[in-house]
Design an enzyme around this catalytic site. Structure first.
Site, PDB file in Angstrom:
ATOM      1  N   TYR A 154      85.996  20.995  67.902  1.00 37.55           N
ATOM      2  CA  TYR A 154      87.220  20.213  68.089  1.00 37.55           C
ATOM      3  C   TYR A 154      86.930  18.848  68.723  1.00 37.55           C
ATOM      4  CZ  TYR A 154      90.888  23.614  66.992  1.00 37.55           C
ATOM      5  OH  TYR A 154      91.754  24.450  66.356  1.00 37.55           O
ATOM      6  N   LYS A 214      78.895  33.828  66.306  1.00 42.82           N
ATOM      7  CA  LYS A 214      78.289  33.951  64.980  1.00 42.82           C
ATOM      8  C   LYS A 214      76.799  33.696  65.162  1.00 42.82           C
ATOM      9  CE  LYS A 214      78.597  34.483  60.474  1.00 42.82           C
ATOM     10  NZ  LYS A 214      78.984  35.779  59.844  1.00 42.82           N
ATOM     11  N   ASP A 226      83.298  37.508  62.209  1.00 36.75           N
ATOM     12  CA  ASP A 226      83.884  38.109  61.005  1.00 36.75           C
ATOM     13  C   ASP A 226      84.251  39.567  61.270  1.00 36.75           C
ATOM     14  OD1 ASP A 226      81.141  38.511  61.245  1.00 36.75           O
ATOM     15  OD2 ASP A 226      80.734  38.431  59.096  1.00 36.75           O
ATOM     16  N   ASP A 267      90.967  29.730  68.070  1.00 37.70           N
ATOM     17  CA  ASP A 267      92.172  29.233  67.395  1.00 37.70           C
ATOM     18  C   ASP A 267      92.568  30.214  66.296  1.00 37.70           C
ATOM     19  OD1 ASP A 267      94.199  27.408  66.532  1.00 37.70           O
ATOM     20  OD2 ASP A 267      92.870  26.821  64.892  1.00 37.70           O
ATOM     21  N   ASP A 292      95.743  33.500  66.427  1.00 34.97           N
ATOM     22  CA  ASP A 292      96.868  33.639  65.494  1.00 34.97           C
ATOM     23  C   ASP A 292      96.876  35.041  64.885  1.00 34.97           C
ATOM     24  OD1 ASP A 292      97.626  30.985  65.874  1.00 34.97           O
ATOM     25  OD2 ASP A 292      97.947  30.638  63.734  1.00 34.97           O
TER      26      ASP A 292
HETATM   27  C1  IPM Z   1      96.782  25.832  68.754  1.00 32.44           C
HETATM   28  C2  IPM Z   1      97.067  24.875  67.622  1.00 32.44           C
HETATM   29  C3  IPM Z   1      96.302  23.588  67.863  1.00 32.44           C
HETATM   30  C4  IPM Z   1      94.829  23.933  67.911  1.00 32.44           C
HETATM   31  C5  IPM Z   1      96.553  22.479  66.818  1.00 32.44           C
HETATM   32  C6  IPM Z   1      98.033  22.162  66.715  1.00 32.44           C
HETATM   33  C7  IPM Z   1      95.753  21.246  67.092  1.00 32.44           C
HETATM   34  O1  IPM Z   1      96.757  25.458  66.396  1.00 32.44           O
HETATM   35  O2  IPM Z   1      97.091  25.495  69.916  1.00 32.44           O
HETATM   36  O3  IPM Z   1      96.261  26.906  68.497  1.00 32.44           O
HETATM   37  O4  IPM Z   1      94.184  24.042  66.854  1.00 32.44           O
HETATM   38  O5  IPM Z   1      94.299  24.103  69.009  1.00 32.44           O
HETATM   39 MG    MG Z   2      96.199  27.489  66.530  1.00 30.09          MG
END
Ligand code: IPM
Ligand code: MG
Length: 358
Positions: free
Chosen positions: A143, A193, A225, A249, A253
């Protein structure tokens, strides 16, 4: 106590969910004898619209003058990836994380008791319970590495993003994970990884050193993975999961979906000095913005994390979490979590019910 809180309401549903969370804070203040001073801070697409850039000058300084930062959500199609970097909300989010030194991102993914039916996994899997804490490194890796895009002679345009990690960066996030595990079920799963990446091999060697030091904590290495697979096969096996920025990240999710709704999950981003930043893990949901449809629970639970991690006030945090669970147990649902046949309530009504329980 008097707490000074920076409010970054942001874009889309951000302002609506932050307003409800502020209401809950005030209810907690009344009950426990705290007062709050709120400072509005402009960041995100709304800042681009107002002043031409998503991260206005002085933003970090304004936040640093506060005890904690509460953020709603930023982003939207209006400020897409075709726009210059300084106008994109994501640029501002990464900048504030870096400028406040928020290297540890805690993303708990827990199946709340009243929401067990919302878990999309097999009943036997859900019944075992899910309660994990994703600890994502937030200010390093790909990032923040050097990026480039250039013309080549024979392959057209080429682009690169560099992933770099230092021992120091790995050690400080690792320590956070082990310390948190000591307060939980004493297990750390470190995700990398290492069968491919040099950064992961360094990551793993530092984690092994820490695992020796924290010998009371159970430790395992998990390839990313495999972790993605295990999260849907048997998420109950995880306690604290620690990983680098981009893996975190993606996996956070995935972990959130396993608990039924992304609209319920809070997060805390902390560094070594105040202020921490607290935000729901969901996005700005522009499609439902301004319609009183958004779920404010993730933001309200982010306030609970603020009391726990920034103010060391577990009692207040517990009171907020208990109020959320009570409202859910009574069957109240916003549209995102309403089972078929249940009439959903709006953002404001959900906020009001939670305040009432406090
Ligand atoms: C998160 C989001 C952010 C990230 C984006 C919006 C830049 O997906 O906070 O997880 O990737 O960190
Ligand atoms: Mg995110």
């Amino acid at each position: 106590m008097n707490y000074k809180i920076a409010l970054i309401k942001g874009d889309g549903i951000g302002p609506e969910v932050v307003n409800e969370a502020v209401g809950v804070m005030e209810a907690v203040g009344k009950k426990f004898g705290h007062t709050f001073e709120f400072v509005d801070v402009l960041l995100g697409g709304c800042a681009t619209d107002a002043v031409g850039k998503s991260y206005p000058d002085g933003t970090a300084e304004k936040c640093k003058a506060c005890d904690a930062v509460l953020l709603g959500a930023v982003g939207g199609p209006k400020w897409g990836s075709d726009k210059p970097a300084e106008q994109r909300p994501e640029t501002a989010l990464l900048a504030i994380r870096k400028d406040l030194g928020l290297y540890a991102n805690l993303r708990p993914a827990a199946l709340r008791p009243a929401m067990a039916d919302a878990c999309p996994l097999k009943k036997e899997t859900a019944e075992k319970g899910i309660d994990l804490m994703m600890v994502r490194e937030l200010t390093g890796g790909i990032y923040f590495g050097k990026r480039d895009k250039y013309q080549t002679e024979d392959r057209g345009l080429e682009a690169t993003d560099l992933m770099a990690y230092s021992e120091k960066e790995i050690e400080r996030i690792g320590r956070r994970a082990f310390e948190l595990a000591r307060l939980r079920r004493k297990k750390v799963s470190s995700v990398d990884k290492a069968n491919v990446l040099e950064t992961s091999r360094l990551w793993r060697s530092v984690m092994h050193r820490l695992a020796d030091e924290y010998s009371d904590v159970q430790y395992e290495d998990v390839l990313v993975d495999n972790c993605a697979m295990q999260l849907v096969r048997d998420p109950g096996q995880f306690d604290v999961v620690v990983t680098e920025n981009m893996f975190g990240d993606i996996l956070s999710d995935e972990a959130s979906m396993v608990t039924g709704s992304i609209g319920l999950l809070p997060s805390a981003s902390i560094g070594d000095t105040a202020p921490g930043l607290y935000e729901p893990i969901h996005g700005s949901a522009p499609d439902i913005a301004g319609q009183d449809k958004a779920n404010p629970i993730a933001t309200i639970l982010s306030v609970a994390m603020m009391f726990r991690y920034s103010f060391q006030r577990a009692e207040e945090a517990n009171a907020i979490e208990a109020a959320v669970d009570a409202v859910l147990a009574e069957g109240w649902r916003t549209p995102d979590i309403a089972e078929p046949g249940v009439t959903p309530i709006g953002t404001k009504e959900m906020g009001r019910l939670i305040r009432e329980h406090i």
